[in-house]
Scaffold this active site. Sequence first.
Site, short mmCIF file in Angstrom:
data_model
loop_
_atom_site.label_atom_id
_atom_site.label_comp_id
_atom_site.label_asym_id
_atom_site.label_seq_id
_atom_site.Cartn_x
_atom_site.Cartn_y
_atom_site.Cartn_z
N TYR A 155 20.62 -19.35 -18.62
CA TYR A 155 19.43 -19.73 -17.84
C TYR A 155 19.42 -21.22 -17.49
CZ TYR A 155 17.45 -15.72 -20.51
OH TYR A 155 17.20 -14.51 -21.10
N CYS B 298 36.58 -20.41 -24.05
CA CYS B 298 37.39 -20.62 -22.86
C CYS B 298 36.62 -20.25 -21.59
CB CYS B 298 38.67 -19.78 -23.00
SG CYS B 298 39.94 -20.29 -21.86
#
Length: 474
Positions: A373, A401
Amino acid sequence: MAAANLASNPPSLPRTLNRAIPKPFFLKPISTLKPRWVTRAVLSTSEPKTQKFQHCFSKSEDGFLYCEGVKVEDVMRSAEKRPFYLYSKSQITRNVEAYKDALEGLDSIIGYAIKANNNLKILEHLRKLGCGAVLVSGNELKLALHAGFDPARCIFNGNGKILEDLVVAAQEGVFVNIDSEFDLENIVEAARISGKKVNVLLRINPDVDPQVHPYVATGNKNSKFGIRNEKLQWFLDAIKAHPKELKLVGAHCHLGSTITKVDIFRDAAVLMVAFIDQIRAQGFEIDFLNIGGGLGIDYYHSGAILPSPRDLIDTVRELVVSRNLNLIIEPGRSLIANTCCLVNRVTGVKTNGTKNFIVIDGSMSELIRPSLYDAYQHIELASPTPSDSKVSTFDVVGPVCESADFLGKNRELPTPPKGCGLVVHDAGAYCMSMASTYNLKMRPPEYWVEEDGRLSKIRHAEMFDDHLRFFEGL
Ligand SMILES: Cc1ncc(COP(=O)(O)O)c(C=O)c1O
């Protein structure tokens, strides 16, 4: 009177209706978020009374972070695994007490939204404090029962509840919210299978703008949740047609989450009470108004004056009393978010010439709100740094990653040494419950500081062997 009339002629014109949607404040770049500005953004148009807030995490004069009386650095040494979540049990109690005080004199249910945090020990504590539970899946329903919640104080929500879970809900006697035509059919079917009449509420979208991130806005007309208001009459007729299976007991709405203006709740309650008047006029004896959850918290630690549970309840109290209603509220975040930190260790510091990074062992796998968000959660170091350590602007990132793997951006912090503790605040809600094992970072352990200052583990760390177990015997 037909529901359509009500929808086009609301009893008063709420200030927050979804007509002209103001530019949401969360879209401003973080660099523009000055404390004074934030304060203006969160104040309600009717000034909330403020409550003195006692925070469970504090820094000592010599720069060490404490949870209640316990030094976070000491917990880091004894924890089973890092990162880990650290809670204050007393803060959970204080948060519940604030709601209980606010609700005094009203018939009410505090339904804790389990989706915010489903730690079993926390659930048991909340149940002992008198909370009911709000459930959005069959497993949450089973967990609530396991934790000993009174089914008569539980509410089963959701736009895609499946039949087998509804059968359990019907058997146990929890309230069920009707979300759609097919949901109503399934609830009728569940009632027949279980041989029990189900107490139902209609989930209505008041279409009031909660002024929050679109991903956490739920009560607007275009939401995937709730019935279409113009079809209210259809739902009332369908309920009347199933007197053996369904008992309509109330109306429900949930506007969204991280709401920082109580007027929004008031505007929704005005509309909901008008719906209740209409429903009662048709002979239904309904007693419950459920206004959902959604109260925000001070994620910015800016000193902003945010509405308290009392401000929220006071803004709807008169409406509730005027109709002799039993008020259900469904707080998640405002009960649990500020009781906890994610405690990480600094793996190292690096720069690419233009940007500086603090790399920690925690990541979006343990705490995804910033990545999901663009949410802000306050970050600070758990221990003092050497007097010559330079204060710089850092992105605080994890080892996962993904470039979206950050816990905070553009944070001004002293350069931490390797191994230094770094905490992400207000991590009690929608953090551990949203954690994943992405990159095979196994879910972290959880601890709390008990009322007497003892540290207890309240959830074991997930281990690599737990992953291998899914493949045993295959
Ligand atoms: C139906 C319902 N009730 C209650 C809540 C809890 O909201 P919050 O954690 O913002 O109080 C949610 C969460 O979005 C919800 O969907």
